[in-house]
Design a protein around this motif. Structure first.
Motif, short mmCIF file in Angstrom:
data_model
loop_
_atom_site.label_atom_id
_atom_site.label_comp_id
_atom_site.label_asym_id
_atom_site.label_seq_id
_atom_site.Cartn_x
_atom_site.Cartn_y
_atom_site.Cartn_z
N THR A 1 0.75 -1.20 0.06
CA THR A 1 0.03 -0.07 0.06
C THR A 1 0.85 1.42 0.15
OG1 THR A 1 -0.08 -0.19 2.40
CG2 THR A 1 -1.99 -0.94 1.10
N GLU A 2 2.22 1.11 0.29
CA GLU A 2 2.88 2.31 0.21
C GLU A 2 2.91 2.83 -1.01
OE1 GLU A 2 3.76 -0.65 1.59
OE2 GLU A 2 5.42 -0.46 2.96
N GLN B 1 -7.77 2.66 -10.91
CA GLN B 1 -7.86 3.92 -9.97
C GLN B 1 -8.54 3.98 -8.71
OE1 GLN B 1 -9.03 6.45 -14.05
NE2 GLN B 1 -7.89 7.80 -12.55
N ASN B 2 -9.58 3.01 -8.83
CA ASN B 2 -10.31 2.83 -7.74
C ASN B 2 -9.53 2.09 -6.49
OD1 ASN B 2 -12.62 3.89 -8.63
ND2 ASN B 2 -13.68 2.17 -9.32
N ALA C 1 -5.83 1.81 -1.90
CA ALA C 1 -4.63 1.78 -1.13
C ALA C 1 -3.95 3.09 -0.68
CB ALA C 1 -3.60 1.31 -2.36
N ARG C 2 -4.23 4.14 -1.07
CA ARG C 2 -3.72 5.33 -0.66
C ARG C 2 -4.47 5.54 0.97
NH1 ARG C 2 -4.03 7.29 -5.71
NH2 ARG C 2 -6.06 8.12 -5.36
N ALA D 1 -3.68 5.66 6.77
CA ALA D 1 -4.19 5.05 8.30
C ALA D 1 -2.79 4.37 8.93
CB ALA D 1 -5.17 4.21 7.90
N LEU D 2 -2.18 3.70 8.08
CA LEU D 2 -0.88 2.69 8.65
C LEU D 2 0.28 3.61 8.81
CD1 LEU D 2 -1.25 -0.35 6.28
CD2 LEU D 2 -1.58 -0.34 8.67
N GLN D 3 0.26 4.60 8.11
CA GLN D 3 1.62 5.40 8.19
C GLN D 3 1.28 6.55 9.31
OE1 GLN D 3 3.99 5.18 6.10
NE2 GLN D 3 5.41 6.60 7.24
#
Length: 431
Positions: free
Chosen positions: A167-168, A239-240, A245-246, A251-253
């Motif tokens: 997801t990064e 794109q969705n 993923a963003r 949230a994880l970041q």
């Protein structure tokens, strides 16, 4: 999407400029705000994307509040790379726009690629953004516009997937990152070229865009046409997925940034209890953040990060420290703490870890000694690598320098070879 056969020339130009205005708004920039306190910058390469950005911004804002930069990477022939910069300067001069030309010394991109270990494109991008950041500071810009468009976003999403990004990187290209804005992310390349043709504006074409040795070009020329033919609707789906993923990454970041590394003399550390209390996804982000703070020479291999994430916080009674290193950094677990530090002597102080082959589903790892390593003997039993080094009379200095080859694809991930001959010792080959 609009096209030249549907809209008249005036409508076509107006439609593009409205998309540009909306793109700036989505980046958090209002046209009314530009110039009140500081000018707006834009990076122009001479290609269609950046020239459409230039012409569109001139139409929307005029020239007084705009500042232009172009970068000559000196990768291609002098006549071509310098010719692009001269072309941009000429176009800017037609509108009375000053243009700053940054020329990267020939060979520097290749030196940077060798240092970072991620190819020419990555190195050129790193040097280019250094120039952009300096330009923002020199001109006291409110922001700097970049010309990435919808096609670039789709290409990047596909590239990140093929490169195994989580997801990064799976979110693709951000609309805004700091002072850098990308107002054309909703604009297709066909719309860009139609806009320029409507203006009678020529553009330059980079000859390397046809070289499929570059991953982006390969994706653009081979993969995307295949998807267009066989998988209708893939662009929207991709794109969705990138948008999801963003959101997940943010949230994880945020969770990872709620934890702090402590700074030592030449290292960062935190308690192993705090580190291993987190999910693997958060541990990964913590490790990358520590490596970034130490200015690592290139991206740390995921194979090393994965190994550290899998360590257990159970070494309190062990004498041996668990440690791995790559690209000048060492990550270790000892005395109840996780340490990330720069190797002072890469050849002797640290071990190493790198993927050396990925072929036919087989993944081999070239690494240094780890605590508990064993290797199979001729009779099918196992022998400690430490005992083998003792039999070979390997010096303490050389123990972390002798390469071990491990098969990550085979059950049990066995060690296939000990390459002692690289330092004047014997070899141990499992047959």
């Amino acid at each position: 999407m609009f096209g030249e056969n549907i809209l008249g020339k005036g409508d076509l130009l107006a439609a593009f400029e409205e998309k540009l205005r909306l793109g700036l708004s989505k980046c958090g920039l209002s046209l009314d705000d530009v110039g009140r306190k500081s000018p707006l910058g834009l990076a122009v390469s001479g290609g269609a994307d950046s020239l459409s950005l230039l012409r569109g911004l001139v139409s929307l804002l005029g020239t007084d509040v705009l500042r232009v930069i172009t970068v000559n990477h000196n990768i291609r022939e002098e006549s071509e790379s310098a010719g692009d910069a001269q072309f941009v300067v000429k176009v800017c001069s037609l509108f009375g726009l000053p243009c700053k030309v940054v020329t990267i010394p020939r060979g520097k991109v290749f030196d940077e690629a060798k240092k970072r270990g991620h190819g020419i494109e990555d190195a050129a991008r790193s040097l280019r953004y250094q120039a952009f950041s300096a330009f923002c500071e020199e001109e006291k810009l409110c922001a700097l516009c970049l010309a990435h468009n919808q096609n670039d976003l789709l290409e990047t999403l596909l590239m990140r997937f093929l490169q195994g990004s989580g997801t990064e990187g799976g979110g693709g290209i951000a609309r805004r990152r700091g002072l850098f804005l990308r107002p054309l992310l909703d604009v297709d390349r066909k719309e860009i070229e139609a806009y320029l043709r409507g203006l009678g504006q020529e553009w330059r074409t980079d000859a390397t865009n046809s070289d499929t040795a570059y991953l982006r070009n390969n994706v653009r020329k081979n993969l995307m046409p295949f998807l267009d033919t066989h998988f209708k609707g893939w662009k929207t789906a991709l794109q969705n997925g990138g948008e999801k993923a963003r959101a997940d990454n943010e949230a994880l970041q945020e969770l990872a940034e709620s934890l702090s590394w402590e700074r030592g003399e030449n290292e960062f550390f935190m308690t192993a209890a705090d580190f291993y209390a987190q999910s693997p996804a958060v541990r990964r982000r913590l490790l990358y953040r520590a490596c970034d703070m130490l200015s690592a020479d290139g991206r740390i291999p995921f194979s090393l990060v994965r190994a550290v994430i899998a360590w257990q916080n159970d070494d309190s009674d062990k004498k041996d420290t668990q440690a791995l290193s790559a690209r000048g950094l060492e990550i270790s677990l000892k005395s109840g703490k996780i340490y990330v530090k720069k190797c002072q002597n890469k050849a002797t102080e640290c071990g190493f870890l790198d993927i050396i082959e990925e072929d036919s589903g087989s993944v081999l790892l070239r690494r240094s000694l780890q605590s508990g390593d064993v290797v199979r003997t001729k009779d099918g039993k196992f022998k400690s690598v430490q005992k083998i080094f003792s039999d070979w009379k390997v010096s303490a200095e050389d123990k972390n320098r002798i390469p071990l080859i491990q098969n990550l694809s085979q059950e049990g991930q066995p060690i296939l070879a000990i390459l002692g001959s690289e330092l004047g010792y014997s070899d141990w080959i499992v047959k």
